[in-house]
Write a protein that holds these residues in place. Sequence first.
Motif, mmCIF file in Angstrom:
data_model
loop_
_atom_site.group_PDB
_atom_site.id
_atom_site.type_symbol
_atom_site.label_atom_id
_atom_site.label_comp_id
_atom_site.label_asym_id
_atom_site.label_seq_id
_atom_site.Cartn_x
_atom_site.Cartn_y
_atom_site.Cartn_z
ATOM 1 N N UNK A 232 0.856 -1.189 0.000
ATOM 2 C CA UNK A 232 0.000 0.000 0.000
ATOM 3 C C UNK A 232 0.887 1.232 0.000
ATOM 4 N N UNK A 233 0.811 2.010 -1.081
ATOM 5 C CA UNK A 233 1.628 3.211 -1.236
ATOM 6 C C UNK A 233 0.827 4.438 -0.822
ATOM 7 N N UNK A 234 1.367 5.186 0.121
ATOM 8 C CA UNK A 234 0.730 6.418 0.553
ATOM 9 C C UNK A 234 1.596 7.613 0.184
ATOM 10 N N UNK A 235 1.024 8.787 0.334
ATOM 11 C CA UNK A 235 1.769 10.001 0.014
ATOM 12 C C UNK A 235 0.902 10.968 -0.760
ATOM 13 N N UNK A 236 1.350 12.217 -0.803
ATOM 14 C CA UNK A 236 0.580 13.257 -1.474
ATOM 15 C C UNK A 236 0.494 13.008 -2.974
ATOM 16 N N UNK A 237 -0.492 13.627 -3.602
ATOM 17 C CA UNK A 237 -0.633 13.533 -5.052
ATOM 18 C C UNK A 237 0.609 14.111 -5.730
ATOM 19 N N UNK A 238 1.139 13.365 -6.718
ATOM 20 C CA UNK A 238 2.284 13.842 -7.472
ATOM 21 C C UNK A 238 3.635 13.461 -6.898
#
Length: 245
Positions: A69-75
């Motif tokens: 599961x990859x999280x983080x802000x858009x872009x």
Amino acid sequence: ARQFALEEIRPRSLERDARAALARVDAADFAAAEGADAGFSAIIGRSPQLTAVLDQAKRVAGHRDVTVLLGGETGTGKELLARAIHYASPRAAQPFVEVNCAAIPANLLESELFGHERGAFTGAVAAKPGLFEQAHGGTLFLDEIGHLPLELQAKLLRALESREIRRVGGTSTKKVDIRLLAATHLDLARAVKDKAFREDLYYRLNVFPLKVPALKDRVSDIPQLVMYFLSLYSRKLGKSIEGAS
């Protein structure tokens, strides 16, 4: 029934085996080429924040079935990291199939994921395999999974648990062998508390979580990124740009 002479059967068998061998070679060559363009070497940056995430991603990539599961802000590059994990995995010679769950209308998303049979709904003039079937043997990447409607979350959970899917309008199930990678910019733990995301699906997805750092958290990577894009667009535009202030 027709009887085949041995000399007639042997060339057919050899031809079939040769075609299968060529298909494997073609798939391996394609994976190698894609891996060079979309592998870990294509991810730019040497900051400690990014390097730590890449080191974890490289370790988990070698495990054929582990869900990430990859999280983080858009872009921040979640899709790029998902591709790198696939092309560094034992599934690299098989398909990498991606879908943005936020970009497809909810009423069409089920058909996109699981496929449909002819006549399943108005306009379904022919049977169509879904993305699960297209990714068989390889990797299915569900981007922006936090936007998946609740009713589809239950069907996705069943598919991941049973490794079987049923097309819309179908009566039988199909076995699928896929590795799932998912990404979201949302806080899924918060979405679970808000009853917007199923808790059981969240834990099924959150086997190996990775958070991709935002550029503001790895400022030291900016000069390298600037030089990369200057070089890229200099070539594309036929210009000679040597630097930037």
